[in-house]
Design an enzyme around this catalytic site. Structure first.
Site, PDB file in Angstrom:
ATOM      1  CG  ASN A  27     -40.769 -74.071   3.187  1.00  0.00           C
ATOM      2  OD1 ASN A  27     -40.313 -73.183   2.465  1.00  0.00           O
ATOM      3  ND2 ASN A  27     -40.097 -74.558   4.232  1.00  0.00           N
ATOM      4  CD1 TRP A  28     -43.224 -74.316  -3.266  1.00  0.00           C
ATOM      5  CD2 TRP A  28     -42.948 -72.484  -4.528  1.00  0.00           C
ATOM      6  NE1 TRP A  28     -44.297 -74.219  -4.107  1.00  0.00           N
ATOM      7  CE2 TRP A  28     -44.160 -73.105  -4.896  1.00  0.00           C
ATOM      8  CE3 TRP A  28     -42.560 -71.309  -5.183  1.00  0.00           C
ATOM      9  CZ2 TRP A  28     -44.985 -72.590  -5.899  1.00  0.00           C
ATOM     10  CZ3 TRP A  28     -43.391 -70.787  -6.173  1.00  0.00           C
ATOM     11  CH2 TRP A  28     -44.587 -71.425  -6.533  1.00  0.00           C
ATOM     12  CE  LYS A  29     -38.221 -77.531   2.928  1.00  0.00           C
ATOM     13  NZ  LYS A  29     -37.732 -78.759   3.537  1.00  0.00           N
ATOM     14  CG  HIS A 114     -37.860 -74.914   8.014  1.00  0.00           C
ATOM     15  ND1 HIS A 114     -36.832 -75.807   7.777  1.00  0.00           N
ATOM     16  CD2 HIS A 114     -38.975 -75.463   7.472  1.00  0.00           C
ATOM     17  CE1 HIS A 114     -37.320 -76.844   7.114  1.00  0.00           C
ATOM     18  NE2 HIS A 114     -38.610 -76.663   6.916  1.00  0.00           N
ATOM     19  CD  GLU A 116     -34.868 -77.348   5.143  1.00  0.00           C
ATOM     20  OE1 GLU A 116     -35.233 -76.344   4.514  1.00  0.00           O
ATOM     21  OE2 GLU A 116     -35.357 -78.489   4.948  1.00  0.00           O
ATOM     22  CD  GLU A 183     -41.845 -78.502   8.751  1.00  0.00           C
ATOM     23  OE1 GLU A 183     -42.554 -78.730   7.771  1.00  0.00           O
ATOM     24  OE2 GLU A 183     -40.734 -77.955   8.685  1.00  0.00           O
ATOM     25  N   GLY A 189     -38.005 -84.316   4.090  1.00  0.00           N
ATOM     26  CA  GLY A 189     -37.292 -84.649   2.855  1.00  0.00           C
ATOM     27  C   GLY A 189     -36.772 -86.075   2.800  1.00  0.00           C
ATOM     28  CB  SER A 222     -42.121 -87.260   4.113  1.00  0.00           C
ATOM     29  OG  SER A 222     -40.711 -87.126   4.054  1.00  0.00           O
ATOM     30  N   GLY A 243     -42.988 -79.496   1.794  1.00  0.00           N
ATOM     31  CA  GLY A 243     -41.810 -79.114   1.019  1.00  0.00           C
ATOM     32  C   GLY A 243     -41.898 -79.685  -0.384  1.00  0.00           C
ATOM     33  N   GLY A 244     -41.196 -80.796  -0.618  1.00  0.00           N
ATOM     34  CA  GLY A 244     -41.055 -81.380  -1.953  1.00  0.00           C
ATOM     35  C   GLY A 244     -42.356 -81.515  -2.732  1.00  0.00           C
TER      36      GLY A 244
HETATM   37  P1  13P Z   1     -40.748 -82.203   2.835  1.00  0.00           P
HETATM   38  O1  13P Z   1     -42.243 -82.129   2.614  1.00  0.00           O
HETATM   39  O2  13P Z   1     -39.967 -82.123   1.568  1.00  0.00           O
HETATM   40  O3  13P Z   1     -40.381 -83.363   3.709  1.00  0.00           O
HETATM   41  O4  13P Z   1     -40.334 -80.870   3.656  1.00  0.00           O
HETATM   42  C1  13P Z   1     -41.041 -80.533   4.804  1.00  0.00           C
HETATM   43  C2  13P Z   1     -40.663 -79.181   5.222  1.00  0.00           C
HETATM   44  O5  13P Z   1     -39.547 -78.950   5.647  1.00  0.00           O
HETATM   45  C3  13P Z   1     -41.663 -78.114   5.055  1.00  0.00           C
HETATM   46  O6  13P Z   1     -41.256 -76.953   5.694  1.00  0.00           O
END
Ligand code: 13P
Length: 261
Positions: A27-29, A114, A116, A183, A189, A222, A243-244
């Site tokens: 998920n590149w956000k 999600h 966010e 999640e 993150g 993470s 994510g990251g």
């Molecule tokens: P991180 O892997 O950066 O913690 O993010 C997880 C996430 O929100 C994937 O949707």
């Protein structure tokens, strides 16, 4: 060799017609321009040439990158995912994207619910439910995200929160075209990964709530190259939402190429 029995049964199920699909999604956000997205894809493709068959690899990119990536990925094993979908097919909904717009460019997955979106953009269980229905109506597989805050965990409310999210989000949802991502919000993150045994336990609780026990359930929060192998040895965990660590080709490729000893 000591074999964890529940793991053994998962592996058997997976080799046996892959009832529970393994889905490894980035998920590149709000990261990457079109140029950066194509640079990633170019490097990433060669790094996953030998990735085991049967592992579904998905990149959930920003809307602006999806079309150009779709052309570039034609014929590759990489699936494309979006990060949002509206419940109407068209209309006066400034800033939203419809299912028709996504299917036209070959999108297979969409992240829905999600934390966010729930936290910053007013997403509720009711709008999550509408978005899930819209994705399924268009033949797109939604990745439904659920998870608790740190405070909810600390007060022992994790199960209650997640069970309630599932109850509301999944009203009239077809569980044969669905992926769920557990999640925990405090792990997103932060580098503070949920212990894999605990993630496995909560995912087991999620599975108990489902009519279709073969829904693929991911862990997210993470996930990194240095913890993926341990996460994927867990019997209930069918993949990850990253994510990251999905932003660098080598790092996400290591995740896709996870090893179970
Ligand atoms: P991180 O892997 O950066 O913690 O993010 C997880 C996430 O929100 C994937 O949707």
């Amino acid at each position: 060799m000591v074999v964890n029995l529940s793991l053994q049964s998962k592996v058997e199920i997976k080799s046996n017609q892959a009832v529970r699909k393994i889905v490894l999604a980035g998920n590149w956000k709000m990261h990457k321009t079109q140029v950066e997205s194509l640079e990633f894809v170019q490097k990433f493709k060669s790094e996953i040439e030998n990735t085991e068959e049967g592992r579904e690899i998905v990149l959930c990119a920003p809307f602006t990158s999806l079309s150009v990536m779709s052309k570039n990925l034609h014929g590759s094993r990489i699936q494309l995912g979006a990060q949002n979908i509206h419940w109407e097919d068209k209309g006066a909904y400034t800033g939203e994207i419809s299912g028709d717009m996504l299917t036209e460019i070959g999108i297979s997955y969409v992240v829905v619910g999600h934390s966010e979106r729930r936290q910053y953009f007013g997403e509720t269980d009711q709008t999550v439910n509408l978005r899930l229905k819209s994705a399924q109506k268009h033949g797109i597989t939604p990745i439904l995200c659920v998870g608790e805050t740190k405070e909810q965990r600390d007060t022992g409310a994790t199960e209650k929160i997640i069970i309630n999210q599932l109850k509301e989000d999944l009203i009239d949802i077809d569980q044969s075209n669905l992926v769920i991502a557990y999640e925990p919000i405090w792990a997103i993150g932060t580098g503070d990964t949920c212990e894999s045994i605990e993630a496995n336990r909560v995912i087991g609780v999620i599975r108990q709530q489902l009519k279709n026990k073969n829904v693929s359930i991911q862990y997210g929060g993470s996930v990194k190259p240095n913890n993926i192998d341990e996460i994927m040895t867990q019997s209930e965990i069918d993949g990850v939402l990253v994510g990251g660590a999905s932003l660098e080709p080598a790092s996400f490729a290591r995740i896709a190429n996870y090893k179970i000893s």
